[in-house]
Scaffold this motif. Sequence first.
Motif, mmCIF file in Angstrom:
data_model
loop_
_atom_site.group_PDB
_atom_site.id
_atom_site.type_symbol
_atom_site.label_atom_id
_atom_site.label_comp_id
_atom_site.label_asym_id
_atom_site.label_seq_id
_atom_site.Cartn_x
_atom_site.Cartn_y
_atom_site.Cartn_z
ATOM 1 N N MET A 161 -6.218 44.503 107.981
ATOM 2 C CA MET A 161 -6.656 44.902 109.320
ATOM 3 C C MET A 161 -7.624 46.080 109.244
ATOM 4 S SD MET A 161 -6.912 44.476 112.498
ATOM 5 C CE MET A 161 -5.729 43.230 112.946
ATOM 6 N N VAL A 162 -7.315 47.079 108.441
ATOM 7 C CA VAL A 162 -8.194 48.241 108.315
ATOM 8 C C VAL A 162 -9.530 47.824 107.696
ATOM 9 C CG1 VAL A 162 -8.495 50.493 107.198
ATOM 10 C CG2 VAL A 162 -6.299 49.907 108.246
ATOM 11 N N ASP A 163 -9.479 46.989 106.649
ATOM 12 C CA ASP A 163 -10.718 46.495 106.041
ATOM 13 C C ASP A 163 -11.549 45.718 107.055
ATOM 14 O OD1 ASP A 163 -9.998 47.627 103.626
ATOM 15 O OD2 ASP A 163 -9.393 45.729 102.694
ATOM 16 N N LYS A 218 6.005 45.892 101.795
ATOM 17 C CA LYS A 218 5.725 44.459 101.872
ATOM 18 C C LYS A 218 4.671 44.121 102.927
ATOM 19 C CE LYS A 218 10.152 42.801 100.068
ATOM 20 N NZ LYS A 218 9.789 43.076 98.733
ATOM 21 N N THR A 219 4.505 44.975 103.922
ATOM 22 C CA THR A 219 3.519 44.693 104.962
ATOM 23 C C THR A 219 2.197 45.415 104.735
ATOM 24 O OG1 THR A 219 4.392 46.436 106.399
ATOM 25 C CG2 THR A 219 5.286 44.206 106.701
ATOM 26 N N LEU A 220 2.078 46.173 103.655
ATOM 27 C CA LEU A 220 0.829 46.876 103.372
ATOM 28 C C LEU A 220 -0.377 45.947 103.246
ATOM 29 C CD1 LEU A 220 1.763 49.858 101.041
ATOM 30 C CD2 LEU A 220 0.941 49.921 103.400
ATOM 31 N N PRO A 221 -0.249 44.745 102.666
ATOM 32 C CA PRO A 221 -1.413 43.856 102.631
ATOM 33 C C PRO A 221 -1.944 43.526 104.029
ATOM 34 C CG PRO A 221 0.211 43.097 101.038
ATOM 35 C CD PRO A 221 0.857 44.193 101.859
ATOM 36 N N THR A 222 -1.055 43.403 105.000
ATOM 37 C CA THR A 222 -1.481 43.133 106.371
ATOM 38 C C THR A 222 -2.216 44.335 106.948
ATOM 39 O OG1 THR A 222 0.397 41.659 106.676
ATOM 40 C CG2 THR A 222 -0.693 42.459 108.672
ATOM 41 N N VAL A 231 -13.511 41.151 114.726
ATOM 42 C CA VAL A 231 -12.501 41.774 113.868
ATOM 43 C C VAL A 231 -11.424 40.770 113.466
ATOM 44 C CG1 VAL A 231 -10.694 43.539 113.757
ATOM 45 C CG2 VAL A 231 -12.884 44.082 114.797
ATOM 46 N N MET A 232 -10.970 39.957 114.411
ATOM 47 C CA MET A 232 -9.884 39.026 114.094
ATOM 48 C C MET A 232 -10.347 37.933 113.122
ATOM 49 S SD MET A 232 -7.393 40.510 115.303
ATOM 50 C CE MET A 232 -6.151 39.319 114.843
ATOM 51 N N GLU A 233 -11.594 37.521 113.212
ATOM 52 C CA GLU A 233 -12.121 36.546 112.260
ATOM 53 C C GLU A 233 -12.163 37.148 110.860
ATOM 54 O OE1 GLU A 233 -16.379 34.498 111.303
ATOM 55 O OE2 GLU A 233 -15.793 34.587 113.417
ATOM 56 N N ILE A 234 -12.628 38.369 110.755
ATOM 57 C CA ILE A 234 -12.661 39.057 109.465
ATOM 58 C C ILE A 234 -11.243 39.274 108.959
ATOM 59 C CG2 ILE A 234 -13.369 41.159 108.267
ATOM 60 C CD1 ILE A 234 -15.620 41.402 110.429
ATOM 61 N N ARG A 277 -9.882 36.171 107.427
ATOM 62 C CA ARG A 277 -10.467 35.948 106.100
ATOM 63 C C ARG A 277 -9.826 36.878 105.068
ATOM 64 N NH1 ARG A 277 -14.783 38.666 104.502
ATOM 65 N NH2 ARG A 277 -15.642 38.887 106.601
ATOM 66 N N LYS A 278 -9.658 38.127 105.427
ATOM 67 C CA LYS A 278 -9.046 39.098 104.508
ATOM 68 C C LYS A 278 -7.607 38.703 104.172
ATOM 69 C CE LYS A 278 -12.441 42.214 104.491
ATOM 70 N NZ LYS A 278 -13.185 42.563 103.295
ATOM 71 N N MET A 279 -6.851 38.236 105.163
ATOM 72 C CA MET A 279 -5.470 37.800 104.920
ATOM 73 C C MET A 279 -5.445 36.579 104.004
ATOM 74 S SD MET A 279 -3.247 39.867 106.118
ATOM 75 C CE MET A 279 -1.794 38.846 105.911
ATOM 76 N N ALA A 280 -6.380 35.652 104.203
ATOM 77 C CA ALA A 280 -6.456 34.473 103.344
ATOM 78 C C ALA A 280 -6.775 34.886 101.916
ATOM 79 C CB ALA A 280 -7.500 33.496 103.873
ATOM 80 N N GLU A 281 -7.692 35.819 101.745
ATOM 81 C CA GLU A 281 -8.028 36.315 100.408
ATOM 82 C C GLU A 281 -6.813 36.970 99.753
ATOM 83 O OE1 GLU A 281 -11.321 38.954 101.099
ATOM 84 O OE2 GLU A 281 -12.703 37.311 101.557
#
Length: 90
Positions: free
Chosen positions: A48-50, A40-44, A64-67, A70-74
């Motif tokens: 982060m890795v992306d 369940k936490t793999l998307p997080t 990194v945190m801004e990206i 954005r990745k989490m929102a996507e």
Amino acid sequence: MATKTHVQIELQAETLELFDRYHKYTGTTPELYITELVEKTLPTVSAMVDAMDEASESPEGADVMEIFGRKMAEAALQQKQEAKEAPLTV
């Protein structure tokens, strides 16, 4: 590099006792609980890795945190869309 499909972890006595009590009420083993938690936490972790990958490719030192945000929102939008498209099962 992580190349194994199995990971062994050592739980503190208090944690094991808590999982034993949880199993008594739910039938959920510690292994299943931890596996589900990781899945369940793999998307997080993926976001982060992306984000770290993308930031490392930027010569101007991207945030990194801004990206990551954005990745989490996507990922959240994609998950929401998939939930809309999934057939209801009862």
